[in-house]
Design a protein around this motif. Structure first.
Motif, PDB file in Angstrom:
ATOM      1  N   THR A   1       0.832  -1.204   0.000  1.00 47.26           N
ATOM      2  CA  THR A   1       0.000   0.000   0.000  1.00 47.26           C
ATOM      3  C   THR A   1       0.862   1.247   0.000  1.00 47.26           C
TER       4      THR A   1
ATOM      5  N   TYR B   1     -11.700 -10.627  -9.590  1.00 55.24           N
ATOM      6  CA  TYR B   1     -10.684 -10.493  -8.554  1.00 55.24           C
ATOM      7  C   TYR B   1     -11.171 -11.066  -7.229  1.00 55.24           C
TER       8      TYR B   1
ATOM      9  N   THR C   1      -8.585  -4.565   0.074  1.00 54.88           N
ATOM     10  CA  THR C   1      -7.581  -4.146  -0.901  1.00 54.88           C
ATOM     11  C   THR C   1      -8.183  -3.194  -1.926  1.00 54.88           C
ATOM     12  N   ALA C   2      -9.453  -3.445  -2.289  1.00 57.40           N
ATOM     13  CA  ALA C   2     -10.095  -2.572  -3.274  1.00 57.40           C
ATOM     14  C   ALA C   2     -10.183  -1.142  -2.751  1.00 57.40           C
TER      15      ALA C   2
ATOM     16  N   MET D   1      -1.171  -9.507  -5.637  1.00 56.55           N
ATOM     17  CA  MET D   1      -1.205  -9.779  -4.200  1.00 56.55           C
ATOM     18  C   MET D   1      -1.695 -11.186  -3.894  1.00 56.55           C
TER      19      MET D   1
ATOM     20  N   ALA E   1     -15.354  -6.254  -6.317  1.00 62.54           N
ATOM     21  CA  ALA E   1     -14.520  -7.122  -5.480  1.00 62.54           C
ATOM     22  C   ALA E   1     -15.362  -7.778  -4.387  1.00 62.54           C
TER      23      ALA E   1
ATOM     24  N   ILE F   1      -5.730  -0.337  -1.538  1.00 68.30           N
ATOM     25  CA  ILE F   1      -4.674  -0.394  -2.544  1.00 68.30           C
ATOM     26  C   ILE F   1      -5.196   0.166  -3.869  1.00 68.30           C
ATOM     27  N   TYR F   2      -6.354  -0.300  -4.280  1.00 65.65           N
ATOM     28  CA  TYR F   2      -7.063   0.243  -5.444  1.00 65.65           C
ATOM     29  C   TYR F   2      -6.175   0.296  -6.684  1.00 65.65           C
TER      30      TYR F   2
ATOM     31  N   PRO G   1     -10.711  -8.922  -0.265  1.00 70.11           N
ATOM     32  CA  PRO G   1     -10.847  -8.167  -1.527  1.00 70.11           C
ATOM     33  C   PRO G   1     -11.435  -6.778  -1.320  1.00 70.11           C
TER      34      PRO G   1
ATOM     35  N   GLU H   1      -3.352  -5.688  -7.135  1.00 70.26           N
ATOM     36  CA  GLU H   1      -4.209  -6.530  -6.313  1.00 70.26           C
ATOM     37  C   GLU H   1      -4.210  -7.969  -6.818  1.00 70.26           C
TER      38      GLU H   1
END
Lengths: 108, 176
Positions: A14, B41, B58-59, B71, B158, B62-63, B55, B68
């Motif tokens: 991140t 995903y 992360t959505a 990952m 997600a 991290i987006y 999910p 992703e």
């Protein structure tokens, strides 16, 4: 990986992603004038990346292979033609892709 | 500078709902792509054995679709923090160019700027970079709605994928 290690990995990934997004704005904050080179790059890099993507997309197309790159050529022409005719984004993308898929599965 | 472009606080003419209506059609192609890819995903994550909420997390945090998907493999393999971070930098390097290109357009957007930068994805960049903001619509709100909608599409996809994955797993268990 243990749960703690997964958390660390998650945080690091991140952080790296966030850094790639924020770095330009940190290097060139709003108050100060942006060097003209950077402004030029900002204008030119968009289309440059599109050119790169097109080359990257077509780099493995071989004229000596059985299909001789013809479905790709036709699909590209269809995409270009649809854009010149109607502009917009969805129609050229969808049209070109559909034509390519049909060509792959029927003719070639 | 065009007065209608000035960004201040609430009740700004050209902001809020007007900007949302103006930008929504542009996000429809993104919605189609992000929802379906997001479902893929989420499904992949869930069927790889990860918790159903991962999910969604992360959505939201991290987006970046490409990272992703990576990952899924990274978290399933052994602990290599430096290599994971290096991969994230390389995969995310294109965001540097997006930032450069959006430097002028995202200036003077006030409190929204953080969110605008945080959620600069490929599609959001493409839409915002090429968008012609209609007369009377506040630029910062336009960009904000595009960014928010796009992220909502991705998070929704997600999350749906994760739930489908859970449902599939339960079905498998019942049949066994």
């Amino acid at each position: 990986m243990t749960n703690e290690q997964m958390v660390i990995t998650f945080v690091l990934v991140t952080a790296a992603t966030v850094m790639t997004r924020f770095l330009p704005y940190v290097l060139f904050p709003e108050g100060r004038k942006v060097p003209s080179v950077i402004t030029y790059l900002g204008k030119v890099l968009g289309p440059a990346v599109f050119g790169l993507l097109v080359v990257y997309c077509l780099r493995n197309v071989s004229i000596t292979s059985p299909s001789h790159g013809i479905p790709e050529l036709i699909a590209c022409l269809v995409t270009i033609g649809l854009y010149v005719w109607k502009r917009g984004m969805v129609l050229p993308m969808a049209g070109g892709t559909i034509v390519y898929m049909i060509l792959l599965h029927t003719v070639f | 500078m065009n007065k209608k472009e000035k960004v201040t606080g609430k009740g700004q003419p050209g902001g809020g709902f007007k900007a949302l209506r103006a930008c929504f059609p542009l996000t429809v192609p993104v919605m189609a792509g992000y929802v379906f890819l997001g479902i893929t995903y989420g499904l992949l994550m869930k069927t790889s054995g990860f918790p159903f909420w991962l999910p969604t997390l992360t959505a939201a945090v991290i987006y970046t679709g490409s990272m992703e998907f990576l990952m899924v493999e990274i978290l399933a393999s052994s602990f290599h923090p430096v290599s994971a971070m290096a991969t994230a930098f390389m995969v995310g390097a294109r965001h540097l160019f997006y930032g450069l290109a959006m430097l002028p357009k995202y200036s003077n957007t006030g409190w929204k700027k953080f969110y605008l930068i945080y959620t600069t994805s490929d599609e959001t960049f493409a839409v915002n970079y090429g968008a012609e903001i209609p007369e009377g619509v506040d630029r910062s709100w336009f960009y904000f709605w595009v960014s928010l909608l796009d992220q909502l599409y991705w998070v929704t996809g997600a999350t749906l994928g994760a739930f489908f994955g859970r449902f599939l797993k339960k079905q498998k268990e019942e049949q066994a």
